[in-house]
Structures are given as C-alpha cells and as structure tokens.
Write an enzyme that holds these catalytic residues in place. Sequence first.
Site, PDB file in Angstrom:
ATOM      1  N   CYS A   2       0.815  -1.191   0.000  1.00 56.71           N
ATOM      2  CA  CYS A   2       0.000   0.000   0.000  1.00 56.71           C
ATOM      3  C   CYS A   2       0.854   1.247   0.000  1.00 56.71           C
ATOM      4  O   CYS A   2       2.076   1.191  -0.116  1.00 56.71           O
ATOM      5  CB  CYS A   2      -0.901   0.000   1.239  1.00 56.71           C
ATOM      6  SG  CYS A   2      -1.851  -1.531   1.449  1.00 56.71           S
ATOM      7  N   ASP A  98      -3.570  -9.227   7.824  1.00 61.10           N
ATOM      8  CA  ASP A  98      -2.362  -9.139   8.641  1.00 61.10           C
ATOM      9  C   ASP A  98      -2.268  -7.789   9.351  1.00 61.10           C
ATOM     10  O   ASP A  98      -1.581  -7.658  10.363  1.00 61.10           O
ATOM     11  CB  ASP A  98      -1.112  -9.398   7.800  1.00 61.10           C
ATOM     12  CG  ASP A  98      -0.971  -8.458   6.613  1.00 61.10           C
ATOM     13  OD1 ASP A  98      -1.972  -7.856   6.202  1.00 61.10           O
ATOM     14  OD2 ASP A  98       0.149  -8.336   6.084  1.00 61.10           O
ATOM     15  N   ILE A 285      12.549 -10.095 -19.615  1.00 58.41           N
ATOM     16  CA  ILE A 285      12.791  -9.036 -20.589  1.00 58.41           C
ATOM     17  C   ILE A 285      13.900  -9.461 -21.543  1.00 58.41           C
ATOM     18  O   ILE A 285      14.655 -10.394 -21.272  1.00 58.41           O
ATOM     19  CB  ILE A 285      13.210  -7.714 -19.903  1.00 58.41           C
ATOM     20  CG1 ILE A 285      14.500  -7.915 -19.095  1.00 58.41           C
ATOM     21  CG2 ILE A 285      12.104  -7.167 -19.035  1.00 58.41           C
ATOM     22  CD1 ILE A 285      15.160  -6.627 -18.671  1.00 58.41           C
TER      23      ILE A 285
END
Length: 650
Positions: A2, A98, A285
């Site tokens: 977050c 959590d 990549i």
Amino acid sequence: MCGIVGGINRNSSCDVKLENAIKKLAHRGPDDRGMWSEPHINLGHTRLSILDLSPLGHQPMSYQNERYWITFNGEVYNYLELREELLNLGHQFVSKSDTEVLLAAYAQWGVSCLEKLRGMYAFGIWDRESKKLFVARDRTGEKPLYYWHDENAFYFASELKSLLTLLPETPQLDPVALDLYVHYQYVPEPLTPLVGVVKLPAAHYLLLDLENWHVEPQCYWNLEKIPPIEGDPVALIRQELDRSIELTLRSDVPIAIALSGGLDSGAIAALAAPKYKDTLRAFSIGYPGRPEFDERNQAEQMAEYLGLPFESIELTVEELVDFFPSLIAASDDPVADSAAYGHYSVMKLAASRGVKVMLTGIGGDELFWGYNRIVNATNLSQQKNQFWQSSPLNQKVWQTLGGFTDTPIAKKLNSPKVPGSIRTALKNLEEQHKYVYRDPQRAIFYDLWPGFANAMRYSDKLYTAATAAQIPAGNPYRLFEFDLATCEDIPVKITQLLFDTWLASNCLALGDRLSMICSVETRLPLLDYKLIETVIGLRKTQPDHNLGHKFWLKSVLKGIVPDEVLTRKKRGFTTPMDEWMKAIIIAYMDNLKNGYLVELKVLNRDFVVKLLDEAQKQSKHLFVLYKLVLLETWYREVVVRKEEEVLVPA
C-alpha cells in the site's frame, strides 16, 4: 502492499491536508483509500488488496475500542501464526488481514512486537491514550518510509513525492548528499537529496511523544548482533529457504515470478513452483536481435524445465528515451542503475496480465557473496587490519615496499617485455599499497567499485565553489570509516555495509518504486530475516567468503536446478547501457546545460559543458554525465512538479 502517509502536530488546532499526498500514492493502492484524523494526528492510506480482499481490510484501521489506529504498508508473512498466538492470549479479530494482527501485536507487546514480525513493512501506529506515534521499518528496508520534522510537526510517507506536498516549503538540495550520489549512483540512506528530508533506516523505529518531542531513530536489529550458529550449512539454509518460500506464497491474489537467466530467480522459481497452489507464471525481458547478454533463452529454458508459462518483453532504446522522465519520476529517488527500465518493464508486463504479486531474486548476491569486488574488499580489509596490528618494523618495511610502486624503476618493470609473474607481483603490491597501507580507520569497501573510483576524477571541478565549500573532505568514504582493529568480524561488517548502502538505497528502492508504480507488490524470499540470521550465524563460525561464488547457495540447490545454472558464469543484470546512456544524454543534455542544477549554482556549468562537448566527440564521460542528466530530470519531475498529479503509466 500500500501507500501510507501521516502527520503529527503538537498544535492540536493544526489541520494537515492529506488529499494531495494521498493522490500521489494512488498507484501504490488503487483498490481503496482512506483518511482518519483527530486533534494532533492525521493518517492516510491507499490500498492494494492482497490479503483479505473484503472491506474489513480498509485502512486506516483501528483496534481495541479505537485506542490504536494504523496505516500500514507491507506484508506480515507469519500473520497466521501470530494470530493464533494472540487468540490464545485473549485477543479477538474481525478481519482476516495481517494489518489487524499487527495492531493486536502492538497492543500486546508494544515496541517488542517488531521481534515477532517476519515480513516487509513500514507503518505508523497512533495510541490515542498515551498520545504516542510509533513508526517502524522492516529489517532490510524493503518498504520505504520518508519523514521530515521541525519543533512542532512530524510528517511521514511512503514516497518522497507524497511527503513534499505536506511540507511548508520546498527543501533545498543537500550538497553532501548530491556528492554521495555522484560517487555511489544513489544517495545512501538515511539521507535524501533534500535538506531535512530523511528516510527511516532499515531495522529502525521511532516512538514520538507529544510531550517529549524527541525524534531519534532506534535500531532493533543488525547482522553483527546475530548469534553464531554451528551446524551443516546446506541443511540449515535449505530449511529456512523452504520456509521463506512457503510464507511468501501466502496471498489471496495471483503470484508470478520475474525470471532471468541467473541463479537467484531460478532457485526461487524451482522451489516455489511445486509449493504454489496455482500455476506460477514467469515474466522476463530481452533486447532486439537477442544480443549475447539477452538472458531470455536461459530464462525460457528454466521456465520450460519447471513447466511454467513464460512471457517476455523487448526493450528498445527509443522507448526508453521517450519514457525516461516518467521512469525517473516513478523511481522517486535519483538512482542511476541500468536495471531500472528492465525492472519497470517486467512489472508492467505482469500487471497487464492481471498479476498483483511478483517474486524476485533480489538479495541473493548481497547475502551469498555474489560480487567478486565485495569478496576482494573483505580480504583486503582483513589484511589491512592485520597490517595495522603488526609491529612498527613490519609497517615500516611494507610501507617502504609499497612506495616502490611509484618509482621510475617500477614503471619500467610494467613493460610487456618483463615476465608476467613480475608484473603481476608488482600490480598486487601496488594494490596493497593503495588500499592496505593507508587510513587505518577505514575499511576497504566501495573503493573497488568502478563508478565510485571514476567519480573521483570529476568531483573537484564538478561543483561551484559555494557548493564545494559545503562538502567535507573525504565525504564519499565517511560511510565506511570505522576502527578496523575493534571490528569483531570483518566479513559480517562488510556484509552489513553492503546491506545498508547498495541493497537498501539502490536495489530495494528501485525494486519497490518501479513495481508499485505498476500497482504490483514484489516479494523477496532471499531477504527473509530468519534465512539471513541462519546464513550470518553460520558465517560467524564457518567463514565462507573464500569458498567460491555463492558456494552455500549452490550447494543447497544441487539437484533442484539444472547443473548448467549452477556452473554458469555470473554476468549480473546486463543491458546495452552505453547505447542507452548516449541516447539519453543527447536527448536531454540541454536540460542539464541550462537546468535547475546550474541555476541553483550546484553544478559548474562551464565544466559540465566541457564534458558534454567531449562526450559527443569521443564518447567520454558517459556515466558521470548520465548521472547528472538523471539528477536534473529527477529534480524537475519530483521536486519542481510536486503539485502535479502523478499518472500511473498505461
């Protein structure tokens, strides 16, 4: 994973506006956002839902009749075990997140809850009863936390762009930090390029009391305090590595892996694939024409060996040049690492396929002696310690021999006509003299990194006189100045220095920002603290730095990954960097010539123009100019444009 932001003010009537700060973190948490405030405290949050996708995971979250409030970024991987322990102690839960477990852990154990957490995290917890703010960061610094304070206010955020919107004015550039950037290619924590803005160091916490306004980070963990361990390295490391993989696979959303041709990501893929409840996908990549350093073939072979679906994306110089300002804005910190665009691109590819969590192999090189120059630095530091503890006569003899390397006779002996064994011996003696027989208070560490040494050629002319006057002598070396004679374990000390600098401020900083700009969480099984404690504890009883490249990790992986992966020569993350740097310098050099760093009288414009002219004629000075172009771009995109909304790349 977050974005968090918050502020505490001793003046209860002060109203902190979090809306713009939260908008700057939208990419870190596109699934939900929230704010909570009361006199003295403001907390904000943007949520990327990974565990407990229900509204019960909304933050800021409260606990114990709203006594405690939290804004939390990260994952507590062992939350199920902690939840069970806390239930047995009488705690109750309403969610399966959590975050709530972390709140209960703080309510139960206070600051000591940090000893219980196995994961990656940065958070702020407000105790309404005691009027105290508790902020903390995980042991290796996987999750970021910037802060700023004065005598009345304290602000913190996940990203610099967010924090800057809360400050009363734009901070000035810090000449000391900028000089470190020129040498290291990043600003080592806890510094940032801005005066007064710092990062909470990895494995540190702050406990801020409104009454006792003392902002002093406290360390709660480091490698030197880890107790020694006796035992079989292969068995003990395998046990903790398996457990780390199991914990990092806990998720309520799909997980994939960033797969290169190297050992670390291959090891994680091989161990995680059979444990994962679904099919683990692999992303990589490459480059047009598949040049020799393109690792897609090896990555695809590993994916096929493990039965994993595989996708890759090609990186072109034209796309990088166009995207460069956005890439630097996304990086949040100025970090001149060629791996940046590749890391961003693989995360963008994964996000486009609906992936929210990516496993990566970051940390393997730092934990298991993956860099030859760090092994060399360790051996030279040990020799240096022995030399300065030897008798004065020995010191005199060796210093005299070392001085011989500067004589005309020594220069003649460097001729190709002289036998190779003599020239090698002379070169070794010169290296010994350069590093070992000088400065007894300084470890040998970054001296051996080419970019660090190269920067010495420019630093005395690069800055204006006013800026240079603010940079202390020996500034680049100050991070590894300590008394070698009192250091109990030099290999562990060197590892700690590597963790504190390159790992935290380069690898982890880029890894977090360039995945989160794509709204993807990265998980790093090789940086689980129990695994680290096992390796370091064993290292204290069985030194392994001279056993060979990643000897212990390779021993653990025998029979798990193909033999050719174990024996393949290390290349590191390789890119067409010279081509990239040239193209970026040409495209943005006018910004550097007439930009903010010149206008603010940080850089000596005449010297910069001279370097640019020579670079165009002879392809010289590329890396230092690239670092300067990047720094100018960073200042424009992150500091000057701080009020503008950050757009998540399409």
